[in-house]
Design a protein around this motif. Structure first.
Motif, PDB file in Angstrom:
ATOM      1  N   LEU A  58       0.850  -1.179   0.000  1.00 47.58           N
ATOM      2  CA  LEU A  58       0.000   0.000   0.000  1.00 47.58           C
ATOM      3  C   LEU A  58       0.889   1.234   0.000  1.00 47.58           C
ATOM      4  CD1 LEU A  58      -2.577  -1.108   2.741  1.00 47.58           C
ATOM      5  CD2 LEU A  58      -2.666  -1.529   0.273  1.00 47.58           C
ATOM      6  N   LEU A  59       0.316   2.395  -0.258  1.00 50.44           N
ATOM      7  CA  LEU A  59       1.115   3.614  -0.238  1.00 50.44           C
ATOM      8  C   LEU A  59       1.638   3.929   1.153  1.00 50.44           C
ATOM      9  CD1 LEU A  59      -0.677   6.067  -2.703  1.00 50.44           C
ATOM     10  CD2 LEU A  59       1.014   4.266  -3.145  1.00 50.44           C
ATOM     11  N   SER A  60       1.067   3.323   2.163  1.00 51.66           N
ATOM     12  CA  SER A  60       1.564   3.484   3.535  1.00 51.66           C
ATOM     13  C   SER A  60       2.877   2.744   3.744  1.00 51.66           C
ATOM     14  CB  SER A  60       0.534   2.967   4.540  1.00 51.66           C
ATOM     15  OG  SER A  60       0.355   1.561   4.381  1.00 51.66           O
ATOM     16  N   GLY A  61       3.226   1.847   2.804  1.00 55.59           N
ATOM     17  CA  GLY A  61       4.428   1.030   2.927  1.00 55.59           C
ATOM     18  C   GLY A  61       4.155  -0.376   3.424  1.00 55.59           C
ATOM     19  N   PRO A  78      -3.815   2.776  -9.850  1.00 59.23           N
ATOM     20  CA  PRO A  78      -5.061   3.265  -9.249  1.00 59.23           C
ATOM     21  C   PRO A  78      -5.964   2.100  -8.842  1.00 59.23           C
ATOM     22  CG  PRO A  78      -4.623   4.352 -11.339  1.00 59.23           C
ATOM     23  CD  PRO A  78      -3.662   3.211 -11.241  1.00 59.23           C
ATOM     24  N   ALA A  79      -6.800   2.331  -7.849  1.00 63.24           N
ATOM     25  CA  ALA A  79      -7.714   1.281  -7.380  1.00 63.24           C
ATOM     26  C   ALA A  79      -8.612   0.780  -8.503  1.00 63.24           C
ATOM     27  CB  ALA A  79      -8.555   1.801  -6.217  1.00 63.24           C
ATOM     28  N   SER A  80      -8.986   1.690  -9.411  1.00 63.80           N
ATOM     29  CA  SER A  80      -9.877   1.300 -10.504  1.00 63.80           C
ATOM     30  C   SER A  80      -9.232   0.292 -11.443  1.00 63.80           C
ATOM     31  CB  SER A  80     -10.301   2.541 -11.298  1.00 63.80           C
ATOM     32  OG  SER A  80      -9.165   3.243 -11.774  1.00 63.80           O
ATOM     33  N   LEU A  81      -7.901   0.192 -11.426  1.00 63.58           N
ATOM     34  CA  LEU A  81      -7.190  -0.792 -12.251  1.00 63.58           C
ATOM     35  C   LEU A  81      -6.622  -1.922 -11.396  1.00 63.58           C
ATOM     36  CD1 LEU A  81      -5.265   1.582 -14.686  1.00 63.58           C
ATOM     37  CD2 LEU A  81      -7.518   0.527 -14.980  1.00 63.58           C
ATOM     38  N   ALA A  82      -7.052  -1.950 -10.120  1.00 68.45           N
ATOM     39  CA  ALA A  82      -6.594  -3.004  -9.212  1.00 68.45           C
ATOM     40  C   ALA A  82      -7.822  -3.733  -8.650  1.00 68.45           C
ATOM     41  CB  ALA A  82      -5.728  -2.400  -8.108  1.00 68.45           C
ATOM     42  N   TYR A  83      -8.128  -3.504  -7.376  1.00 71.22           N
ATOM     43  CA  TYR A  83      -9.228  -4.251  -6.752  1.00 71.22           C
ATOM     44  C   TYR A  83     -10.446  -3.393  -6.444  1.00 71.22           C
ATOM     45  CZ  TYR A  83      -5.699  -7.838  -6.424  1.00 71.22           C
ATOM     46  OH  TYR A  83      -4.731  -8.762  -6.750  1.00 71.22           O
ATOM     47  N   GLY A  84     -10.405  -2.122  -6.848  1.00 74.99           N
ATOM     48  CA  GLY A  84     -11.580  -1.269  -6.792  1.00 74.99           C
ATOM     49  C   GLY A  84     -12.192  -1.123  -5.410  1.00 74.99           C
ATOM     50  N   ALA A  85     -13.518  -0.916  -5.422  1.00 72.19           N
ATOM     51  CA  ALA A  85     -14.251  -0.664  -4.181  1.00 72.19           C
ATOM     52  C   ALA A  85     -14.369  -1.909  -3.310  1.00 72.19           C
ATOM     53  CB  ALA A  85     -15.641  -0.123  -4.505  1.00 72.19           C
ATOM     54  N   ARG A  86     -14.140  -3.094  -3.869  1.00 73.80           N
ATOM     55  CA  ARG A  86     -14.308  -4.315  -3.070  1.00 73.80           C
ATOM     56  C   ARG A  86     -13.045  -4.646  -2.262  1.00 73.80           C
ATOM     57  NH1 ARG A  86     -12.985  -5.928  -8.173  1.00 73.80           N
ATOM     58  NH2 ARG A  86     -11.447  -7.609  -8.406  1.00 73.80           N
ATOM     59  N   GLY A  87     -11.871  -4.126  -2.679  1.00 73.69           N
ATOM     60  CA  GLY A  87     -10.634  -4.498  -2.009  1.00 73.69           C
ATOM     61  C   GLY A  87     -10.320  -5.964  -2.258  1.00 73.69           C
ATOM     62  N   ALA A  88      -9.388  -6.497  -1.469  1.00 74.16           N
ATOM     63  CA  ALA A  88      -9.014  -7.911  -1.618  1.00 74.16           C
ATOM     64  C   ALA A  88      -8.543  -8.441  -0.278  1.00 74.16           C
ATOM     65  CB  ALA A  88      -7.930  -8.080  -2.675  1.00 74.16           C
ATOM     66  N   GLY A  89      -9.352  -9.300   0.300  1.00 76.48           N
ATOM     67  CA  GLY A  89      -8.994  -9.920   1.573  1.00 76.48           C
ATOM     68  C   GLY A  89      -8.846  -8.895   2.695  1.00 76.48           C
ATOM     69  N   ALA A  90      -8.067  -9.281   3.693  1.00 77.27           N
ATOM     70  CA  ALA A  90      -7.901  -8.417   4.860  1.00 77.27           C
ATOM     71  C   ALA A  90      -6.806  -7.374   4.660  1.00 77.27           C
ATOM     72  CB  ALA A  90      -7.577  -9.272   6.085  1.00 77.27           C
ATOM     73  N   PRO A 142     -10.762  -1.379   0.513  1.00 75.32           N
ATOM     74  CA  PRO A 142     -11.458  -0.821  -0.650  1.00 75.32           C
ATOM     75  C   PRO A 142     -10.785   0.457  -1.141  1.00 75.32           C
ATOM     76  CG  PRO A 142     -13.030  -1.464   1.051  1.00 75.32           C
ATOM     77  CD  PRO A 142     -11.669  -1.579   1.662  1.00 75.32           C
ATOM     78  N   ASN A 143     -10.809   0.640  -2.442  1.00 75.20           N
ATOM     79  CA  ASN A 143     -10.308   1.860  -3.092  1.00 75.20           C
ATOM     80  C   ASN A 143      -8.836   2.140  -2.781  1.00 75.20           C
ATOM     81  OD1 ASN A 143     -12.947   2.512  -4.169  1.00 75.20           O
ATOM     82  ND2 ASN A 143     -13.515   3.093  -2.088  1.00 75.20           N
ATOM     83  N   ALA A 144      -8.046   1.074  -2.668  1.00 72.80           N
ATOM     84  CA  ALA A 144      -6.624   1.232  -2.344  1.00 72.80           C
ATOM     85  C   ALA A 144      -5.792   1.400  -3.609  1.00 72.80           C
ATOM     86  CB  ALA A 144      -6.130   0.027  -1.558  1.00 72.80           C
ATOM     87  N   ILE A 145      -4.963   2.446  -3.627  1.00 75.41           N
ATOM     88  CA  ILE A 145      -3.939   2.607  -4.658  1.00 75.41           C
ATOM     89  C   ILE A 145      -2.769   1.696  -4.282  1.00 75.41           C
ATOM     90  CG2 ILE A 145      -2.317   4.225  -5.716  1.00 75.41           C
ATOM     91  CD1 ILE A 145      -4.369   6.447  -5.016  1.00 75.41           C
ATOM     92  N   LEU A 146      -2.231   0.962  -5.241  1.00 70.34           N
ATOM     93  CA  LEU A 146      -1.203  -0.037  -4.954  1.00 70.34           C
ATOM     94  C   LEU A 146       0.135   0.326  -5.588  1.00 70.34           C
ATOM     95  CD1 LEU A 146      -3.255  -3.315  -5.518  1.00 70.34           C
ATOM     96  CD2 LEU A 146      -3.063  -1.920  -3.449  1.00 70.34           C
ATOM     97  N   ARG A 147       1.196  -0.044  -4.891  1.00 65.09           N
ATOM     98  CA  ARG A 147       2.556   0.070  -5.420  1.00 65.09           C
ATOM     99  C   ARG A 147       3.126  -1.333  -5.577  1.00 65.09           C
ATOM    100  NH1 ARG A 147       7.950   3.380  -3.352  1.00 65.09           N
ATOM    101  NH2 ARG A 147       9.475   1.871  -4.173  1.00 65.09           N
ATOM    102  N   PHE A 148       3.691  -1.614  -6.739  1.00 61.85           N
ATOM    103  CA  PHE A 148       4.402  -2.875  -6.968  1.00 61.85           C
ATOM    104  C   PHE A 148       5.827  -2.565  -7.419  1.00 61.85           C
ATOM    105  CE2 PHE A 148       0.034  -4.360  -7.321  1.00 61.85           C
ATOM    106  CZ  PHE A 148       0.085  -5.592  -6.691  1.00 61.85           C
ATOM    107  N   ASP A 149       6.790  -3.104  -6.701  1.00 57.67           N
ATOM    108  CA  ASP A 149       8.176  -3.093  -7.157  1.00 57.67           C
ATOM    109  C   ASP A 149       8.388  -4.392  -7.926  1.00 57.67           C
ATOM    110  OD1 ASP A 149       8.177  -0.846  -5.604  1.00 57.67           O
ATOM    111  OD2 ASP A 149       9.836  -1.443  -4.322  1.00 57.67           O
ATOM    112  N   VAL A 150       8.661  -4.298  -9.212  1.00 58.44           N
ATOM    113  CA  VAL A 150       8.680  -5.479 -10.072  1.00 58.44           C
ATOM    114  C   VAL A 150       9.992  -5.615 -10.830  1.00 58.44           C
ATOM    115  CG1 VAL A 150       6.173  -5.410 -10.387  1.00 58.44           C
ATOM    116  CG2 VAL A 150       7.643  -4.238 -12.034  1.00 58.44           C
ATOM    117  N   GLU A 151      10.269  -6.845 -11.242  1.00 62.51           N
ATOM    118  CA  GLU A 151      11.373  -7.130 -12.144  1.00 62.51           C
ATOM    119  C   GLU A 151      10.849  -8.092 -13.217  1.00 62.51           C
ATOM    120  OE1 GLU A 151      15.842  -9.181 -12.315  1.00 62.51           O
ATOM    121  OE2 GLU A 151      14.844  -8.880 -10.371  1.00 62.51           O
ATOM    122  N   LEU A 152      10.935  -7.675 -14.464  1.00 60.05           N
ATOM    123  CA  LEU A 152      10.483  -8.509 -15.573  1.00 60.05           C
ATOM    124  C   LEU A 152      11.620  -9.481 -15.919  1.00 60.05           C
ATOM    125  CD1 LEU A 152       8.486  -9.360 -17.705  1.00 60.05           C
ATOM    126  CD2 LEU A 152       9.222  -7.407 -19.109  1.00 60.05           C
TER     127      LEU A 152
END
Length: 313
Positions: free
Chosen positions: A235-238, A283-295, A299-309
């Motif tokens: 999450l953006l909170s870290g 953005p949440a609209s391109l992730a899990y939206g208003a429903r969120g995902a699990g605990a 809902p409506n969480a903006i997500l950060r992913f550190d990725v390596e292709l």
């Protein structure tokens, strides 16, 4: 439920009605229907709200002209002790209720009360909670409402009456406007986060920001190709909610652009060359939206992913 849809339309009339309810001097007496529903209905005339006289025993004589149509209105529900149960402006805005004779004949119901209203009217209704919950909500009265005097209060501001087709068209347009507002708000939050974290990077057409931290030398993946990705999601909170390390340190593999992952991944990974490391801000609209995902993902969480292709096949 008796309403069809919700939109974010601001109701100044309802706020003005709330002002009327803050009594100055002796309170205005409620009128009463045969069913026991108590009401005060106000109409705006010459810039002022004027109390409408009591209705005839059969209710509003013009109701037949509105049967089969949809009423758009603002509403607030309260207990007998004035605790707010619902405020449509805070939970989505304008509500829509179908108007038909059978519903209006449910004596002591919300539908009977709404049958009195014409566009522009503002009102306060007082019901027996037993009657409203049995006839309109079709469920038992919650204990806390019974303890508050078994009284149910509704404030309403009738905005307009429409055909079903017009109401559906309005609801669709208002939903698109709400989505646009939400997207703009998310974009503002992401930009503020990027400024705070000293990140810069382009944005996909859908709204994913991608910041390449280590450029790769391999090809960019094409739709349908299988990609393998190492990742840490937070999450953006870290707060970290998932990672490759939690899954044995192995990359996740999936066909790109085939909706096997959230849309933000399909868009963001497509921007990277094989071997790249990057940060995706989704953005949440391109992730899990208003429903969120699990605990872990609210809902409506903006997500950060550190990725390596890692690989493209």
């Amino acid at each position: 439920m008796f309403w069809l849809s919700r939109t974010r339309v601001f109701g100044m009339g309802l706020i003005a009605l709330f002002g009327l309810l803050a009594f100055q001097g002796a309170p205005v007496k409620f009128n009463k229907l045969k069913s026991g529903v108590e009401y005060r209905v106000y109409r705006r005339e010459n810039g002022r709200y004027v109390l409408r006289p009591p209705f005839a025993p059969t209710g509003d004589a013009t109701y037949a002209t509105r049967v089969g149509k949809i009423m758009a209105l603002h509403m607030q529900f309260r207990t007998g002790k004035d605790s707010v149960l619902l405020n449509s402006r805070q939970t989505g805005g304008l509500l829509r209720a179908p108007l038909d004779t059978l519903r209006a004949q449910q004596r002591g119901s919300i539908e009977e009360a709404l049958s009195l209203l014409q566009p522009g009217d503002s009102a306060i209704f007082r019901f027996s909670a037993d009657s409203v919950f049995a006839k309109s909500f079709r469920q038992p009265v919650p204990p806390f409402i019974q303890k508050a005097g078994n009284t149910f209060i509704m404030l309403a501001k009738a905005v307009k009456v429409q055909t079903q087709e017009a109401a559906q068209a309005d609801a669709k347009q208002e939903a698109l406007q709400a989505q646009a507002r939400a997207k703009k708000q998310e974009d503002t939050k992401i930009k503020a986060y990027m400024t705070q974290q000293k990140l810069t990077g382009p944005q996909t057409a859908g709204g994913v920001y991608y910041i390449v931290t280590k450029p790769g030398t391999g090809p960019k993946p094409q739709p349908g190709q299988t990609v393998s990705v190492l990742y840490t999601g937070m999450l953006l909170s870290g707060k970290v909610f998932d990672s490759s390390e939690k899954n044995g340190g192995q990359p996740i593999s999936f066909p790109l652009g085939q909706h096997q992952v959230i849309q933000g991944w399909d868009e963001g990974i497509a921007m990277l060359n094989q071997g790249s490391k990057a940060i995706l801000l989704i953005p949440a609209s391109l992730a899990y939206g208003a429903r969120g995902a699990g605990a872990d993902i609210p809902p409506n969480a903006i997500l950060r992913f550190d990725v390596e292709l890692v690989d493209v096949k």
